[in-house]
Design a protein around this motif. Structure first.
Motif, PDB file in Angstrom:
ATOM      1  N   MET A   1       0.810  -1.198   0.000  1.00  0.00           N
ATOM      2  CA  MET A   1       0.000   0.000   0.000  1.00  0.00           C
ATOM      3  C   MET A   1       0.849   1.256   0.000  1.00  0.00           C
ATOM      4  SD  MET A   1      -3.287  -0.310   2.323  1.00  0.00           S
ATOM      5  CE  MET A   1      -4.122  -1.818   2.589  1.00  0.00           C
ATOM      6  N   ALA A   2       1.989   1.204   0.671  1.00  0.00           N
ATOM      7  CA  ALA A   2       2.853   2.379   0.727  1.00  0.00           C
ATOM      8  C   ALA A   2       3.362   2.747  -0.658  1.00  0.00           C
ATOM      9  CB  ALA A   2       4.013   2.126   1.678  1.00  0.00           C
ATOM     10  N   ILE A   3       3.616   1.733  -1.477  1.00  0.00           N
ATOM     11  CA  ILE A   3       4.089   2.008  -2.839  1.00  0.00           C
ATOM     12  C   ILE A   3       2.995   2.709  -3.641  1.00  0.00           C
ATOM     13  CG2 ILE A   3       4.816   0.916  -5.000  1.00  0.00           C
ATOM     14  CD1 ILE A   3       6.137  -1.254  -3.254  1.00  0.00           C
ATOM     15  N   ILE A   4       1.760   2.231  -3.508  1.00  0.00           N
ATOM     16  CA  ILE A   4       0.646   2.847  -4.241  1.00  0.00           C
ATOM     17  C   ILE A   4       0.457   4.299  -3.797  1.00  0.00           C
ATOM     18  CG2 ILE A   4      -1.857   2.776  -4.574  1.00  0.00           C
ATOM     19  CD1 ILE A   4      -1.607  -0.275  -4.412  1.00  0.00           C
ATOM     20  N   LEU A   5       0.499   4.529  -2.492  1.00  0.00           N
ATOM     21  CA  LEU A   5       0.365   5.904  -1.994  1.00  0.00           C
ATOM     22  C   LEU A   5       1.491   6.795  -2.502  1.00  0.00           C
ATOM     23  CD1 LEU A   5      -0.801   5.350   1.670  1.00  0.00           C
ATOM     24  CD2 LEU A   5      -2.106   6.350  -0.194  1.00  0.00           C
ATOM     25  N   ALA A   6       2.716   6.267  -2.517  1.00  0.00           N
ATOM     26  CA  ALA A   6       3.855   7.055  -2.996  1.00  0.00           C
ATOM     27  C   ALA A   6       3.701   7.400  -4.474  1.00  0.00           C
ATOM     28  CB  ALA A   6       5.152   6.287  -2.754  1.00  0.00           C
ATOM     29  N   VAL A   7       3.254   6.431  -5.268  1.00  0.00           N
ATOM     30  CA  VAL A   7       3.067   6.684  -6.705  1.00  0.00           C
ATOM     31  C   VAL A   7       1.989   7.745  -6.922  1.00  0.00           C
ATOM     32  CG1 VAL A   7       2.251   5.655  -8.854  1.00  0.00           C
ATOM     33  CG2 VAL A   7       3.904   4.439  -7.450  1.00  0.00           C
ATOM     34  N   PHE A   8       0.886   7.644  -6.199  1.00  0.00           N
ATOM     35  CA  PHE A   8      -0.188   8.629  -6.359  1.00  0.00           C
ATOM     36  C   PHE A   8       0.268  10.019  -5.910  1.00  0.00           C
ATOM     37  CE2 PHE A   8      -4.223   7.193  -7.931  1.00  0.00           C
ATOM     38  CZ  PHE A   8      -4.060   5.818  -7.984  1.00  0.00           C
ATOM     39  N   ILE A   9       1.011  10.091  -4.835  1.00  0.00           N
ATOM     40  CA  ILE A   9       1.494  11.395  -4.366  1.00  0.00           C
ATOM     41  C   ILE A   9       2.428  12.026  -5.400  1.00  0.00           C
ATOM     42  CG2 ILE A   9       2.978  12.505  -2.636  1.00  0.00           C
ATOM     43  CD1 ILE A   9       1.698  10.587  -0.577  1.00  0.00           C
ATOM     44  N   MET A  36      -8.734  11.046  -9.425  1.00  0.00           N
ATOM     45  CA  MET A  36      -7.576  10.511  -8.709  1.00  0.00           C
ATOM     46  C   MET A  36      -7.994   9.902  -7.372  1.00  0.00           C
ATOM     47  SD  MET A  36      -4.860  10.678 -10.505  1.00  0.00           S
ATOM     48  CE  MET A  36      -3.474  10.582  -9.411  1.00  0.00           C
ATOM     49  N   ALA A  37      -8.944  10.500  -6.670  1.00  0.00           N
ATOM     50  CA  ALA A  37      -9.400   9.953  -5.390  1.00  0.00           C
ATOM     51  C   ALA A  37     -10.097   8.609  -5.591  1.00  0.00           C
ATOM     52  CB  ALA A  37     -10.334  10.941  -4.698  1.00  0.00           C
ATOM     53  N   VAL A  38     -10.914   8.497  -6.626  1.00  0.00           N
ATOM     54  CA  VAL A  38     -11.587   7.227  -6.912  1.00  0.00           C
ATOM     55  C   VAL A  38     -10.560   6.167  -7.296  1.00  0.00           C
ATOM     56  CG1 VAL A  38     -13.151   6.072  -8.511  1.00  0.00           C
ATOM     57  CG2 VAL A  38     -13.783   8.271  -7.539  1.00  0.00           C
ATOM     58  N   SER A  39      -9.595   6.531  -8.098  1.00  0.00           N
ATOM     59  CA  SER A  39      -8.548   5.582  -8.495  1.00  0.00           C
ATOM     60  C   SER A  39      -7.739   5.121  -7.291  1.00  0.00           C
ATOM     61  CB  SER A  39      -7.615   6.214  -9.516  1.00  0.00           C
ATOM     62  OG  SER A  39      -8.306   6.564 -10.671  1.00  0.00           O
ATOM     63  N   LEU A  40      -7.435   6.053  -6.399  1.00  0.00           N
ATOM     64  CA  LEU A  40      -6.681   5.699  -5.199  1.00  0.00           C
ATOM     65  C   LEU A  40      -7.480   4.766  -4.307  1.00  0.00           C
ATOM     66  CD1 LEU A  40      -4.203   6.067  -3.408  1.00  0.00           C
ATOM     67  CD2 LEU A  40      -5.320   8.056  -2.424  1.00  0.00           C
ATOM     68  N   ALA A  41      -8.769   5.035  -4.133  1.00  0.00           N
ATOM     69  CA  ALA A  41      -9.607   4.177  -3.282  1.00  0.00           C
ATOM     70  C   ALA A  41      -9.691   2.767  -3.846  1.00  0.00           C
ATOM     71  CB  ALA A  41     -10.998   4.790  -3.138  1.00  0.00           C
ATOM     72  N   VAL A  42      -9.907   2.647  -5.147  1.00  0.00           N
ATOM     73  CA  VAL A  42      -9.991   1.322  -5.764  1.00  0.00           C
ATOM     74  C   VAL A  42      -8.645   0.604  -5.673  1.00  0.00           C
ATOM     75  CG1 VAL A  42     -10.324   0.119  -7.957  1.00  0.00           C
ATOM     76  CG2 VAL A  42     -11.899   1.924  -7.279  1.00  0.00           C
ATOM     77  N   SER A  43      -7.564   1.319  -5.891  1.00  0.00           N
ATOM     78  CA  SER A  43      -6.234   0.713  -5.809  1.00  0.00           C
ATOM     79  C   SER A  43      -5.927   0.208  -4.407  1.00  0.00           C
ATOM     80  CB  SER A  43      -5.167   1.710  -6.228  1.00  0.00           C
ATOM     81  OG  SER A  43      -5.361   2.109  -7.545  1.00  0.00           O
ATOM     82  N   LEU A  44      -6.287   0.998  -3.395  1.00  0.00           N
ATOM     83  CA  LEU A  44      -6.039   0.566  -2.024  1.00  0.00           C
ATOM     84  C   LEU A  44      -6.894  -0.634  -1.654  1.00  0.00           C
ATOM     85  CD1 LEU A  44      -5.613   3.963  -0.175  1.00  0.00           C
ATOM     86  CD2 LEU A  44      -3.854   2.319  -0.800  1.00  0.00           C
ATOM     87  N   LEU A  45      -8.134  -0.667  -2.133  1.00  0.00           N
ATOM     88  CA  LEU A  45      -8.979  -1.831  -1.868  1.00  0.00           C
ATOM     89  C   LEU A  45      -8.411  -3.080  -2.521  1.00  0.00           C
ATOM     90  CD1 LEU A  45     -12.596  -0.402  -2.202  1.00  0.00           C
ATOM     91  CD2 LEU A  45     -11.555  -1.362  -0.170  1.00  0.00           C
ATOM     92  N   LEU A  46      -7.954  -2.952  -3.748  1.00  0.00           N
ATOM     93  CA  LEU A  46      -7.367  -4.106  -4.433  1.00  0.00           C
ATOM     94  C   LEU A  46      -6.059  -4.537  -3.768  1.00  0.00           C
ATOM     95  CD1 LEU A  46      -8.067  -3.215  -8.167  1.00  0.00           C
ATOM     96  CD2 LEU A  46      -9.201  -4.934  -6.763  1.00  0.00           C
ATOM     97  N   ALA A  47      -5.260  -3.578  -3.295  1.00  0.00           N
ATOM     98  CA  ALA A  47      -4.017  -3.926  -2.610  1.00  0.00           C
ATOM     99  C   ALA A  47      -4.290  -4.626  -1.283  1.00  0.00           C
ATOM    100  CB  ALA A  47      -3.184  -2.673  -2.385  1.00  0.00           C
ATOM    101  N   ALA A  48      -5.402  -4.277  -0.642  1.00  0.00           N
ATOM    102  CA  ALA A  48      -5.761  -4.916   0.626  1.00  0.00           C
ATOM    103  C   ALA A  48      -6.405  -6.285   0.413  1.00  0.00           C
ATOM    104  CB  ALA A  48      -6.706  -4.010   1.417  1.00  0.00           C
ATOM    105  N   GLY A  49      -6.655  -6.639  -0.838  1.00  0.00           N
ATOM    106  CA  GLY A  49      -7.249  -7.947  -1.122  1.00  0.00           C
ATOM    107  C   GLY A  49      -8.753  -7.949  -1.101  1.00  0.00           C
ATOM    108  N   LYS A  50      -9.353  -6.781  -1.021  1.00  0.00           N
ATOM    109  CA  LYS A  50     -10.805  -6.662  -1.008  1.00  0.00           C
ATOM    110  C   LYS A  50     -11.255  -6.133  -2.357  1.00  0.00           C
ATOM    111  CE  LYS A  50     -10.997  -5.738   3.883  1.00  0.00           C
ATOM    112  NZ  LYS A  50     -11.355  -4.797   4.917  1.00  0.00           N
ATOM    113  N   ARG A  51     -12.126  -6.854  -2.976  1.00  0.00           N
ATOM    114  CA  ARG A  51     -12.637  -6.433  -4.275  1.00  0.00           C
ATOM    115  C   ARG A  51     -13.766  -5.425  -4.055  1.00  0.00           C
ATOM    116  NH1 ARG A  51     -14.275 -10.366  -9.189  1.00  0.00           N
ATOM    117  NH2 ARG A  51     -14.829  -8.692 -10.604  1.00  0.00           N
ATOM    118  N   PRO A  52     -13.701  -4.271  -4.712  1.00  0.00           N
ATOM    119  CA  PRO A  52     -14.779  -3.294  -4.532  1.00  0.00           C
ATOM    120  C   PRO A  52     -16.096  -3.815  -5.095  1.00  0.00           C
ATOM    121  CG  PRO A  52     -13.181  -2.501  -6.136  1.00  0.00           C
ATOM    122  CD  PRO A  52     -12.668  -3.797  -5.606  1.00  0.00           C
TER     123      PRO A  52
END
Length: 70
Positions: A1-9, A36-52
């Protein structure tokens, strides 16, 4: 998740510089931030293993809240 957050930032900061230099309209910036907020939310959900949830389930839930579907 940290990598995804870093890329988005990094992407937001890079695009923010372009927006400031070119003085884009506020509407464009608002749409950009929303997407960007919607993309970040979906990416974090997928990284956590939860399918939106699918949009069909969202619509069904809204119709249930309104009392149209029981």
């Amino acid at each position: 998740m940290a990598i995804i957050l870093a890329v988005f930032i990094i992407l937001v900061l890079y695009d923010l510089q372009r927006f400031i230099r070119k003085k884009e309209q506020a509407r464009v910036f608002t749409i950009y931030v929303f997407l960007m907020a919607v993309s970040l939310a979906v990416s974090l959900l997928l990284a956590a293993g939860k399918r939106p949830a699918s949009p069909a389930k969202w619509i069904e839930g809204i119709l249930k809240m309104m009392g149209v579907v029981k």
